[in-house]
Design a protein around this motif. Structure first.
Motif, PDB file in Angstrom:
ATOM      1  N   SER A  24       0.391 -27.515  24.879  1.00 30.40           N
ATOM      2  CA  SER A  24      -0.681 -28.529  24.911  1.00 30.40           C
ATOM      3  C   SER A  24      -2.048 -27.929  25.198  1.00 30.40           C
ATOM      4  O   SER A  24      -3.070 -28.575  24.982  1.00 30.40           O
ATOM      5  N   SER A  25      -2.076 -26.683  25.688  1.00 29.72           N
ATOM      6  CA  SER A  25      -3.349 -26.066  26.031  1.00 29.72           C
ATOM      7  C   SER A  25      -3.135 -24.574  26.211  1.00 29.72           C
ATOM      8  O   SER A  25      -2.047 -24.137  26.605  1.00 29.72           O
ATOM      9  N   THR A  38      -0.875 -20.565  29.147  1.00 32.08           N
ATOM     10  CA  THR A  38      -0.537 -21.732  28.335  1.00 32.08           C
ATOM     11  C   THR A  38       0.002 -22.851  29.229  1.00 32.08           C
ATOM     12  O   THR A  38       0.565 -22.600  30.298  1.00 32.08           O
ATOM     13  N   HIS A 197     -12.907 -34.118  19.706  1.00 25.89           N
ATOM     14  CA  HIS A 197     -11.748 -33.491  20.339  1.00 25.89           C
ATOM     15  C   HIS A 197     -12.139 -32.250  21.138  1.00 25.89           C
ATOM     16  O   HIS A 197     -11.894 -32.164  22.324  1.00 25.89           O
ATOM     17  N   VAL A 198     -12.769 -31.284  20.466  1.00 23.17           N
ATOM     18  CA  VAL A 198     -13.087 -30.010  21.119  1.00 23.17           C
ATOM     19  C   VAL A 198     -14.517 -29.629  20.788  1.00 23.17           C
ATOM     20  O   VAL A 198     -14.961 -29.778  19.648  1.00 23.17           O
ATOM     21  N   SER A 240      -2.035 -35.273  19.428  1.00 22.80           N
ATOM     22  CA  SER A 240      -2.413 -33.867  19.575  1.00 22.80           C
ATOM     23  C   SER A 240      -3.922 -33.697  19.438  1.00 22.80           C
ATOM     24  O   SER A 240      -4.629 -34.576  18.974  1.00 22.80           O
ATOM     25  N   GLU A 243      -7.952 -28.395  17.272  1.00 22.00           N
ATOM     26  CA  GLU A 243      -8.697 -27.335  17.943  1.00 22.00           C
ATOM     27  C   GLU A 243      -9.177 -26.307  16.928  1.00 22.00           C
ATOM     28  O   GLU A 243      -8.507 -26.036  15.934  1.00 22.00           O
ATOM     29  N   SER A 245     -11.776 -22.450  16.790  1.00 21.30           N
ATOM     30  CA  SER A 245     -12.265 -21.368  17.643  1.00 21.30           C
ATOM     31  C   SER A 245     -13.153 -20.431  16.843  1.00 21.30           C
ATOM     32  O   SER A 245     -12.865 -20.124  15.686  1.00 21.30           O
ATOM     33  N   LEU A 284      -2.564 -25.434  18.179  1.00 19.59           N
ATOM     34  CA  LEU A 284      -3.733 -24.986  18.929  1.00 19.59           C
ATOM     35  C   LEU A 284      -4.102 -23.596  18.439  1.00 19.59           C
ATOM     36  O   LEU A 284      -3.232 -22.823  18.040  1.00 19.59           O
ATOM     37  N   ARG A 286      -6.756 -20.087  19.206  1.00 22.73           N
ATOM     38  CA  ARG A 286      -7.686 -19.482  20.153  1.00 22.73           C
ATOM     39  C   ARG A 286      -7.874 -18.014  19.765  1.00 22.73           C
ATOM     40  O   ARG A 286      -6.908 -17.284  19.608  1.00 22.73           O
ATOM     41  N   THR A 296      -1.890 -18.796  17.913  1.00 26.68           N
ATOM     42  CA  THR A 296      -1.655 -20.204  17.591  1.00 26.68           C
ATOM     43  C   THR A 296      -0.520 -20.704  18.474  1.00 26.68           C
ATOM     44  O   THR A 296       0.429 -19.956  18.759  1.00 26.68           O
ATOM     45  N   SER A 298       2.206 -23.932  19.071  1.00 26.00           N
ATOM     46  CA  SER A 298       2.850 -25.180  18.632  1.00 26.00           C
ATOM     47  C   SER A 298       4.108 -25.322  19.487  1.00 26.00           C
ATOM     48  O   SER A 298       4.005 -25.460  20.697  1.00 26.00           O
TER      49      SER A 298
END
Length: 318
Positions: A24-25, A38, A197-198, A240, A243, A245, A284, A286, A296, A298
């Motif tokens: 989730s993050s 994470t 969202h972000v 969800s 995201e 980056s 996600l 980053r 990534t 998931s």
């Protein structure tokens, strides 16, 4: 220098599994850049050393759950939000000894955005209770409050001088030292209904990246507010987050998509690559600071690096 060719050659080099739920993050530490933390739906917080390809620690948060997690300036301290629906406090957790250093109480609904100021001990939190709170990690009570009309996305720039709050089709820019005077700039970025969202700043502070639930990925000039680039991916139909980056130089973007795929763009010239997926939720994404790697997240954590055998076939122009 990260080129389009480098991007096109990116492939998964390492996968961490064992999550009983979706990630989730996730967050890289800004200075100890091989450290990645994470949070996942199985109520765990995990610390990775991506350079040595090892999971260093797993900490469970069964009582409070965990949704968002981010590093402080200290790589052994993380800040996280709960996911239990009855306690919306933020928690400062020592990874060394699994101990709560401090609780931050103030929000009355789920926290959906956190941004830590890498140069100071301050952080921002945005909540569905329609407030943004400003905190000093050394104090339990918030140092300031902003009321908003919608779901807020928040971000500090890298120097900690400015922060941005996005909601309702606008980005509001604040001077961190005198935020109580209100925003010094307001940029229009789309429809009132395009839920933010972000939001993130590029490392040089010149660009802002914004994603919305409707599948828009925007790059905005942080000084003048003009639109530098705009992309569309599949909208998010689940709860969800969409995201995206920046690459370390701010010239490329990676983004998830509502169909589970990952996109890469050159900010100036457009789409570079797309990696498909059988997943139907956005991963996600980053970028690792100062590195030729992105991750990534998931139902597993994947580390992507350039395929050097492919790069050999590209001609290099001087």
């Amino acid at each position: 220098m990260i080129t389009n060719e480098v991007f096109k050659s990116m492939k998964i080099a390492l996968v961490f599994q064992g999550f009983n739920g979706r990630i989730s993050s996730m967050d890289f530490h800004s200075k100890a850049t091989n450290y990645l933390v994470t949070a996942s739906d199985d109520e765990s917080i995990r610390l990775y050393d991506t350079q040595n390809a090892v999971c260093l620690k797993t900490i469970n948060s069964k009582k409070y759950g965990v949704e968002l997690v981010c590093f402080t300036d200290n790589p052994t301290l993380v800040l996280y939000s709960s996911k239990n629906g009855w306690d919306e406090s933020l928690r400062l957790l020592s990874l060394n000894d699994n101990r709560f250093v401090r609780y931050f109480k103030g929000h009355l609904d789920r926290v959906v955005s956190i941004s830590f100021c890498s140069e100071k001990e301050n952080f921002l939190s945005g909540s569905l209770d329609r407030t943004v709170l400003l905190w000093d990690q050394r104090a339990e009570k918030s140092q300031g409050l902003l009321r908003v009309q919608g779901r807020p996305a928040v971000s500090y720039d890298d120097q900690g001088m400015v922060f941005a709050v996005a909601y309702g089709g606008h980005i509001r820019m604040f001077d961190a030292r005198k935020f109580e005077k209100g925003p010094f700039e307001i940029f229009a970025v789309g429809n009132e209904d395009s839920e933010a969202h972000v939001i993130k700043f590029s490392s040089d502070g010149r660009r802002i990246l914004l994603t919305t639930k409707a599948g828009r990925v925007l790059v905005i000039d942080s000084f003048h507010g003009n639109n530098i680039a705009s992309y569309n991916v599949k909208p998010v139909v689940t709860n969800s987050m969409l995201e995206a980056s920046f690459s370390p130089d701010g010239n490329h973007i990676i983004s998830g998509s509502g169909d589970g795929s990952v996109y890469a763009w050159n900010v100036r010239s457009g789409k570079v690559a797309r990696w498909g997926s059988t997943d139907n939720e956005p991963p996600l994404v980053r970028w690792a600071p100062g590195s030729l790697m992105f991750v990534t997240g998931s139902s597993e954590l994947s580390c992507w690096v350039p395929d050097l055998s492919k790069l050999g076939s590209f001609s290099v122009t001087k």
